[in-house]
Design an enzyme around this catalytic site. Structure first.
Site, short mmCIF file in Angstrom:
data_model
loop_
_atom_site.label_atom_id
_atom_site.label_comp_id
_atom_site.label_asym_id
_atom_site.label_seq_id
_atom_site.Cartn_x
_atom_site.Cartn_y
_atom_site.Cartn_z
N GLU A 154 31.86 80.53 -40.73
CA GLU A 154 32.21 80.57 -42.15
C GLU A 154 31.15 79.80 -42.92
O GLU A 154 30.53 78.87 -42.39
CB GLU A 154 33.59 79.96 -42.38
CG GLU A 154 34.16 80.27 -43.74
CD GLU A 154 34.08 81.75 -44.09
OE1 GLU A 154 33.15 82.11 -44.86
OE2 GLU A 154 34.89 82.54 -43.58
N CYS B 173 35.92 85.45 -42.72
CA CYS B 173 35.90 85.85 -41.31
C CYS B 173 35.11 87.13 -41.14
O CYS B 173 35.62 88.15 -40.69
CB CYS B 173 37.31 86.02 -40.74
SG CYS B 173 37.30 86.18 -38.92
#
Length: 381
Positions: free
Chosen positions: A159, A5
């Protein structure tokens, strides 16, 4: 190395964020949060946010109840930050604990006890923190036990999946409604939103349903924040960290970790209400959840300087064409065709080389929506 993240997108304008982040208090009343003084002007929409940039967070307004002015005296600043961090145990404050406010904070937690004059001199990353070790590291344990919990808001996060040749980026977000209203219904909705009393104790029930946000459903990630005062004086700095957990089964193929997601208004309320939900009970909310969907995007997003709709555009990994034909991507495109939120602020920057411009495909529904000029939307006068 890209941290878990380590990149998000938040493209809504400041006023749209208020509408999209409505919450319910302990009595179940729907409320629209106000921006902390001056923070709406500090916020900048972006398709590609990285650590050290500023993002919108939702938190209890009690945290700012005694912070109406900027303290310039260094000794008073330290005292203020110490007081601020202990507010969770105090009583008799004016702002209810379950009243929320929007604030712009810098990504990457700077602990209140950090004594260097430059936060960038920290020797370790605090953009993420593992839920399993929150009570083991002072940087996170202190804010947690003092009730300094927040919710980081974003359209979604990026991601990268490791593969033989480089990494493939994905955009991950909440599934979106397929029944969003078109422009005519949206205009009617905005008229009804005037019936929502901001910052008051009563909501007119007649307008409550019409006041519900029907645009992009924001991702709500659990986080912690802290307040740091420069040793030599200056404005206090509010920073946050995103809490991570083990990835859900549907995301494990992309990465082994994911942000701790707060699903639904009740989870958001409980996470922010440090008066009703104590720290150790709040930790139990940090669970892996299979509530997100995703689609692959171009490696254009890899460069943090790239800040345009192309960052979010779905791609087909087999044909390298737009749009992506997966079920999750089709669902999003369907929603984007039926409704378009209001106009957005321009992002921080939008740079493209002449070669990139020539290579770009015609704007699809996703890109048109992100740019705020859907074909189905008539310009406002």
């Amino acid at each position: 190395v890209v941290s878990m993240c380590g990149r998000t997108a938040c493209t809504l304008a400041a006023d749209e964020l208020q509408r999209a982040s409505c919450y319910r208090n302990r009595n179940g009343r729907r409320r629209r949060p106000q921006w902390k003084d001056g923070d709406a002007d500090k916020y900048r929409p972006s398709y590609n946010k990285s650590p050290q940039s500023s993002s919108p967070v939702l938190l209890s307004s009690r945290h700012f109840n005694k912070a109406r002015t900027i303290l310039r005296n260094p000794s008073l600043q330290v005292a203020y930050c110490i007081f601020h961090s202990r507010q969770s145990s105090s009583v008799g404050q004016e702002a209810p604990v379950d009243e929320c406010v929007l604030a712009t904070m810098r990504w990457g937690l700077v602990p209140a006890w950090f004594r260097e004059s430059d936060p960038s001199k920290m020797h370790y990353s605090t953009s993420n923190c593992r839920s399993e070790s929150l009570l083991q590291k002072k940087s996170y344990k202190d804010p947690l036990l003092k009730g300094q919990r927040c919710v980081i808001l974003a359209d979604g996060f990026y991601e990268w999946r490791r593969q033989e040749k480089g990494k493939q980026p994905f955009f991950i977000y909440f599934p979106q409604s397929q029944g969003a209203p078109g422009p005519s219904q949206r205009d009617k909705q905005e008229e009804e939103e005037g019936k929502l009393l901001i910052g008051q104790s009563k909501v007119q029930r007649k307008g409550e349903k019409g006041s519900e946000w029907t645009g992009w459903r924001l991702l709500t990630m659990a986080g912690l924040f802290d307040c740091w005062a420069p040793p030599g004086g200056g404005e206090v700095l509010y920073t946050y960290t995103v809490i991570t957990v083990d990835a859900s089964p549907n995301l494990q193929d992309i990465h082994h970790r994911m942000p701790a997601i707060l699903e639904g208004e009740e989870e958001v309320r409980r996470w922010l209400d440090f008066g009703e939900v104590k720290s150790l009970d709040a930790l139990k909310m940090l669970q892996s959840k299979s509530c997100l969907t995703f689609h692959p995007v171009s490696t254009f997003v890899n460069n943090t300087r790239n800040n345009s709709p192309e960052c979010l555009q779905p791609v087909d990994l087999t044909a390298k064409k737009v749009p992506q034909s997966s079920a999750s991507s089709k669902m999003m495109v369907t929603w984007l065709k039926t409704g378009s939120p209001g106009k957005r602020k321009e992002p921080d920057s939008e740079r493209k080389t002449p070669a990139e411009k020539q290579k770009s495909k015609p704007a699809g529904p996703l890109q048109q929506w992100l740019m705020g000029n859907s074909p189905s939307k008539k310009p406002r006068t």
